[in-house]
Design an enzyme around this catalytic site. Structure first.
Site, PDB file in Angstrom:
ATOM      1  N   ASP A 168      30.472  42.419  19.115  1.00  0.00           N
ATOM      2  CA  ASP A 168      29.762  41.927  17.950  1.00  0.00           C
ATOM      3  C   ASP A 168      30.203  40.477  17.714  1.00  0.00           C
ATOM      4  O   ASP A 168      31.274  40.069  18.168  1.00  0.00           O
ATOM      5  CB  ASP A 168      30.112  42.815  16.744  1.00  0.00           C
ATOM      6  CG  ASP A 168      29.437  42.339  15.483  1.00  0.00           C
ATOM      7  OD1 ASP A 168      28.209  42.144  15.501  1.00  0.00           O
ATOM      8  OD2 ASP A 168      30.143  42.147  14.467  1.00  0.00           O
ATOM      9  N   ASP A 194      29.611  38.240  14.401  1.00  0.00           N
ATOM     10  CA  ASP A 194      30.115  37.846  13.089  1.00  0.00           C
ATOM     11  C   ASP A 194      31.279  38.727  12.668  1.00  0.00           C
ATOM     12  O   ASP A 194      31.164  39.947  12.645  1.00  0.00           O
ATOM     13  CB  ASP A 194      28.989  37.941  12.059  1.00  0.00           C
ATOM     14  CG  ASP A 194      28.912  36.669  11.264  1.00  0.00           C
ATOM     15  OD1 ASP A 194      29.913  36.321  10.615  1.00  0.00           O
ATOM     16  OD2 ASP A 194      27.864  36.009  11.325  1.00  0.00           O
ATOM     17  N   ASP A 230      33.417  44.838  13.951  1.00  0.00           N
ATOM     18  CA  ASP A 230      34.145  44.803  12.677  1.00  0.00           C
ATOM     19  C   ASP A 230      33.501  45.696  11.628  1.00  0.00           C
ATOM     20  O   ASP A 230      34.035  45.832  10.542  1.00  0.00           O
ATOM     21  CB  ASP A 230      34.210  43.364  12.136  1.00  0.00           C
ATOM     22  CG  ASP A 230      32.865  42.868  11.641  1.00  0.00           C
ATOM     23  OD1 ASP A 230      31.857  43.044  12.365  1.00  0.00           O
ATOM     24  OD2 ASP A 230      32.797  42.315  10.527  1.00  0.00           O
TER      25      ASP A 230
HETATM   26 MG   LIG Z   1      30.103  41.876  12.499  1.00  0.00          MG
END
Ligand SMILES: [Mg+2]
Length: 343
Positions: free
Chosen positions: A26, A28, A225
């Site tokens: 991922d 961000d 995240d």
């Molecule tokens: Mg993310």
């Protein structure tokens, strides 16, 4: 163990970058945040790649093209080719091409990333409901998307066009804070039409399928995240995952994770790719990891010991997830989490 749910993070005797052939990263909160590279991301990714791990960048954001994302990553010091970037625009374009005839007209509510992905699949982007589109493709359009696009989408869908969305993330992080995401824009069209879109992005299977098709990964590790996109997407795809604590998930959220949101591994940041992973050991009714021991005493989650806070978190995960079973841990985690001093 016969239970269907994960009751503690797994261990790995070898570095994750050697145990898995491809990292599905991922962006961000993992690689960058607010226009800057996340701490330790650049060096850790460089070392993992030099060691032979394939790196792929998987984003639910359909606005930018893979070329633009790769250029941005390279600017931050993370060398990436466009082919290393997989977007929800590509996933939704494949989902649509599987259902529509070649050359079908598609009304685009979104940005250049979506238009490029649709053309790549032989579909023809159009701009108005009057162009008689067979389908509507909706992806994040950024601040410049005019309200009139929602109007066109509503007219087309009411006229019989099928409706597809790249993703339904309600919010999107920005340098100025949390902003409305494509999921919020999808709600606008849903309210106006009463229709339901087919969705491609994380955590749904079309995105994972697109990623595996494009990378050829045999033994992928999802790195993210966010529990309800990255980690749930890995769960749905039946592959392992590493949660990093550099984004939206903190220790308290992780301890309260329902089974499909529990990652295989947890580490502080991308340096976790380069190491093995300690596993919390069961000791009677307690979990021990490194210098920490976690247990439930009189309905209170208790943490004792000291050492690497991540080991303490792994022990706490074992205790909280086991206590929760196939539900969500309702114990108060504030005190043991504060003791870890994370974040
Ligand atoms: Mg993310």
């Amino acid at each position: 163990m016969s239970q269907q749910y994960r009751s503690r993070p797994s261990g790995s005797g070898t570095p994750l970058s050697e145990a898995y052939d491809t990292a599905l990263l991922d962006l961000d909160g993992v690689v960058y945040a607010g226009g800057h590279a996340v701490a330790h991301a650049v060096e850790s990714l460089g070392t993992a790649r030099d060691g032979g791990m394939r790196l792929a960048y998987v984003t639910n954001n359909a606005l930018r093209t893979p070329d633009a994302v790769a250029a941005h990553l390279s600017e931050l010091g993370v060398p990436a080719e466009p082919a290393d970037v997989i977007t929800s625009a590509q996933a939704v374009a494949r989902l649509m091409a599987d259902q529509l005839p070649p050359g079908a007209r598609v009304l685009v509510v979104g940005g250049e990333g979506l238009r490029v992905a649709l053309r790549e699949r032989g579909l023809v982007p159009v701009e108005s409901a009057d162009d008689d589109p067979a389908a509507v493709a909706q992806g994040f359009g950024g601040p410049d998307l005019p309200w009139g696009r929602f109007t066109e989408a509503a007219h087309a869908i009411r006229g019989g066009a099928s409706w597809f969305a790249s993703n339904t993330d309600l919010t999107i992080p920005s340098a100025r804070g949390i902003a409305p995401g494509n999921g919020a824009a999808v709600e606008v069209v849903r309210i106006a039409t009463g229709a339901e879109p087919q969705v491609a992005g994380k955590p749904l299977p079309p995105m994972h399928r697109e990623t595996v098709l494009r990378t050829g990964a045999k033994r992928p590790l999802v790195v993210g995240d966010r529990l309800d996109t990255d980690i749930e997407g890995a769960f749905n795809g039946g592959v392992d995952s590493l949660l990093v604590l550099t984004g939206v998930t903190d220790a308290a959220l992780l301890l309260a994770a329902e089974p499909r949101h529990r990652p295989t591994y947890v580490d502080r940041d991308l340096r976790g790719l380069l190491t093995g992973q300690p596993e919390a050991a069961v000791e009677g009714d307690a979990f021990r990891c490194g210098g920490w021991t976690a247990a439930v005493r009189d309905d209170v989650l208790v943490l004792e010991g000291d050492g690497d806070p991540l080991d303490g978190l792994r022990a706490l995960c074992g205790t909280a997830w086991t206590h929760a079973g196939d539900g969500v841990c309702g114990l108060d985690t504030a005190k043991p989490v504060a003791r870890l001093g994370l974040g």
